[in-house]
Write a protein that holds these residues in place. Structure first.
Motif, short mmCIF file in Angstrom:
data_model
loop_
_atom_site.label_atom_id
_atom_site.label_comp_id
_atom_site.label_asym_id
_atom_site.label_seq_id
_atom_site.Cartn_x
_atom_site.Cartn_y
_atom_site.Cartn_z
N ARG A 127 -5.61 -7.78 3.01
CA ARG A 127 -7.07 -7.70 2.97
C ARG A 127 -7.71 -9.06 2.79
O ARG A 127 -8.85 -9.27 3.17
N ILE B 42 -1.21 -4.09 -0.06
CA ILE B 42 -2.25 -4.10 0.98
C ILE B 42 -3.27 -5.20 0.70
O ILE B 42 -3.83 -5.78 1.63
N ILE C 235 1.76 4.50 1.47
CA ILE C 235 0.65 3.81 2.14
C ILE C 235 -0.12 4.80 3.01
O ILE C 235 -1.35 4.82 3.01
N ALA D 83 -0.16 -4.03 7.30
CA ALA D 83 0.80 -3.93 6.20
C ALA D 83 1.99 -3.06 6.59
O ALA D 83 3.13 -3.36 6.24
N SER E 81 -6.18 -3.57 7.54
CA SER E 81 -5.11 -4.15 6.74
C SER E 81 -3.95 -3.18 6.46
O SER E 81 -2.80 -3.62 6.45
N PRO E 82 -4.17 -1.87 6.26
CA PRO E 82 -3.00 -0.99 6.09
C PRO E 82 -2.12 -0.91 7.33
O PRO E 82 -0.90 -0.81 7.21
#
Length: 92
Positions: A53, A49, A20, A70, A66-67
């Motif tokens: 999102r 991910i 990631i 995550a 979002s990462p």
């Protein structure tokens, strides 16, 4: 045996965490996600991910959080799996 399962789960989630990070770093360089490595990482990381999102829109249309969410979720998943495995195999 049980410690092997515990460390395998920990290592697998750690590797995914690095994937990631690598995918996020590729977004900083123009056309890097269109490279072979970028497409490979996209196939591996995007399904996970993408879940985040759907619920977290980019800030200002540019900054994708979002990462980060995550990665936090992956951290909690790791803690939860470790706890379940410790409970199941009575490792304490």
């Amino acid at each position: 045996m049980e410690h092997t399962i515990l460390s395998f789960v920990n290592i697998a989630l750690e590797v995914y965490r690095y994937l990631i990070f690598g995918y996020v770093l590729l977004s900083w360089f123009p056309n890097a996600r269109e490279s072979f490595i970028g497409q490979l990482l996209g196939r591996i990381v995007e399904p996970y991910i993408g879940i985040f999102r759907r619920f977290i829109p980019p800030i200002g249309g540019v900054l994708d959080l979002s990462p980060i969410v995550a990665l936090f979720a992956l951290w909690f998943i790791n803690i939860g799996l470790q706890s379940v495995l410790i409970y199941l195999f009575d490792l304490i």
